[in-house]
Scaffold this active site. Structure first.
Site, PDB file in Angstrom:
ATOM      1  N   ARG A   1       0.802  -1.354  -0.044  1.00  0.00           N
ATOM      2  CA  ARG A   1      -0.080   0.031  -0.036  1.00  0.00           C
ATOM      3  C   ARG A   1       1.026   1.253   0.012  1.00  0.00           C
ATOM      4  O   ARG A   1       0.268   2.431  -0.226  1.00  0.00           O
ATOM      5  CB  ARG A   1      -0.763   0.103   1.353  1.00  0.00           C
ATOM      6  CG  ARG A   1      -2.352  -0.691   1.163  1.00  0.00           C
ATOM      7  CD  ARG A   1      -2.991  -0.393   2.332  1.00  0.00           C
ATOM      8  NE  ARG A   1      -4.252  -0.354   2.355  1.00  0.00           N
ATOM      9  CZ  ARG A   1      -5.161  -1.380   2.642  1.00  0.00           C
ATOM     10  NH1 ARG A   1      -4.759  -2.787   2.675  1.00  0.00           N
ATOM     11  NH2 ARG A   1      -6.361  -0.988   2.659  1.00  0.00           N
TER      12      ARG A   1
ATOM     13  N   ARG B   1     -22.021  -3.110   3.145  1.00  0.00           N
ATOM     14  CA  ARG B   1     -21.213  -4.440   3.015  1.00  0.00           C
ATOM     15  C   ARG B   1     -21.341  -5.170   4.266  1.00  0.00           C
ATOM     16  O   ARG B   1     -21.148  -4.665   5.377  1.00  0.00           O
ATOM     17  CB  ARG B   1     -19.796  -4.135   2.714  1.00  0.00           C
ATOM     18  CG  ARG B   1     -18.639  -5.136   2.794  1.00  0.00           C
ATOM     19  CD  ARG B   1     -17.567  -4.937   2.187  1.00  0.00           C
ATOM     20  NE  ARG B   1     -16.414  -4.191   2.830  1.00  0.00           N
ATOM     21  CZ  ARG B   1     -15.160  -4.003   2.614  1.00  0.00           C
ATOM     22  NH1 ARG B   1     -14.777  -4.418   1.217  1.00  0.00           N
ATOM     23  NH2 ARG B   1     -14.308  -3.046   3.239  1.00  0.00           N
TER      24      ARG B   1
ATOM     25  N   ARG C   1     -17.797  -4.456   9.262  1.00  0.00           N
ATOM     26  CA  ARG C   1     -16.439  -4.264   9.606  1.00  0.00           C
ATOM     27  C   ARG C   1     -16.623  -2.808  10.503  1.00  0.00           C
ATOM     28  O   ARG C   1     -17.185  -1.939   9.993  1.00  0.00           O
ATOM     29  CB  ARG C   1     -15.246  -4.009   8.357  1.00  0.00           C
ATOM     30  CG  ARG C   1     -14.885  -5.364   8.242  1.00  0.00           C
ATOM     31  CD  ARG C   1     -14.141  -5.278   6.861  1.00  0.00           C
ATOM     32  NE  ARG C   1     -12.934  -4.148   6.869  1.00  0.00           N
ATOM     33  CZ  ARG C   1     -12.119  -3.864   5.882  1.00  0.00           C
ATOM     34  NH1 ARG C   1     -12.109  -4.743   4.956  1.00  0.00           N
ATOM     35  NH2 ARG C   1     -11.379  -2.922   5.791  1.00  0.00           N
TER      36      ARG C   1
ATOM     37  N   ARG D   1      -9.644   6.310   4.867  1.00  0.00           N
ATOM     38  CA  ARG D   1      -9.229   5.335   4.105  1.00  0.00           C
ATOM     39  C   ARG D   1      -9.029   5.499   2.478  1.00  0.00           C
ATOM     40  O   ARG D   1      -8.053   5.424   1.879  1.00  0.00           O
ATOM     41  CB  ARG D   1     -10.210   3.903   4.170  1.00  0.00           C
ATOM     42  CG  ARG D   1      -9.918   3.485   5.472  1.00  0.00           C
ATOM     43  CD  ARG D   1     -11.099   2.587   5.613  1.00  0.00           C
ATOM     44  NE  ARG D   1     -11.179   1.411   4.893  1.00  0.00           N
ATOM     45  CZ  ARG D   1     -12.346   0.578   5.105  1.00  0.00           C
ATOM     46  NH1 ARG D   1     -13.315   0.794   5.558  1.00  0.00           N
ATOM     47  NH2 ARG D   1     -12.270  -0.676   4.064  1.00  0.00           N
TER      48      ARG D   1
END
Ligand code: AMP
Length: 213
Positions: A87, A126, A160, A171
């Protein structure tokens, strides 16, 4: 064959990695999963990274490179899928070094492109099966009406902690600041292939297969 799935949070990296594992017997190395596992089992490192992860920031290069090094030394595989790693540029350099120490190379980097509005919609809808990690989406792939995971039959699902609008903003910013330079890095190495990550799961799967075969 060793590949990287590269893309912002919610691009579908985990979903496609699971398909590749099933179809090609490759091994998925997700640093996000490893860190969540360390958090759940309450290791010292897990406790140290918990707040950073909840905020949506990146944990240190040293920690994730250490996790990957350990896996590469212990797992035997018919190819690795790096999911959520590297990343940062130092992580990318470290991965190159680790693979060449093993006499291996990186065969392809698949960039999964998804526009930002779609990412936000995907992530906030999600949920994941607690048994097998199958990913569901309230809009496009809802949990079956009998409440059972289609993959393993378990009935427990979780969201999450960092799949909320506030963490997601951070993020995404981390992705654009620190991870997106890897697109140019791998392009220059001649390893980059890009796919449209917005379509049906099976279409994305076919596009990825087209670059690997
Ligand atoms: P993911 O499951 O890939 O979305 O990762 C969840 C969180 O774990 C990220 O928001 C970061 O806090 C941390 N993380 C996962 N992989 C890395 C990485 N390669 N480098 C730094 N932090 C990471």
């Amino acid at each position: 064959m060793n590949i990287i799935l590269l893309g912002p949070p919610g691009a579908g990296k985990g979903t496609q990695a699971r398909i590749l594992v099933e179809e090609r017997g490759m091994v998925q190395l997700s640093t996000g999963d490893m860190l969540r596992e360390a958090k759940t089992s309450g290791t010292e490192m897990g406790n140290r990274v918990a707040d950073v992860m909840a905020r949506g920031e990146l944990v240190t290069d040293e920690i994730v490179i250490g996790l990957i090094r350990e896996k590469l030394q212990t797992e035997k595989a018919n190819g690795f899928i790096f999911d959520g790693f590297p990343r940062t540029l130092p992580q990318a350099d470290a991965l190159g070094d680790l693979l060449s120490e093993m006499g291996q190379s990186l065969d392809r980097v698949i960039e999964m492109q998804v526009d930002d509005d779609a990412l936000v919609a995907r992530i906030t809808a999600r949920s994941t099966c607690a048994g097998c990690g199958e990913v569901y989406n309230d809009n496009t792939k809802p949990i079956p009406s009998d409440g059972k995971c289609t993959n393993c039959g378990k009935t427990e699902f979780s969201r999450r902690a960092d799949d909320n609008a506030e963490s997601l903003k951070i993020r995404l910013m981390e992705y654009y600041k620190k991870t997106s330079p890897l697109i140019g890095y791998y392009y220059a190495k001649g390893a980059l292939s890009s796919v449209d990550g917005l379509g049906e799961i099976s279409d994305v799967q076919a596009a990825i297969a087209g670059h690997l075969d």
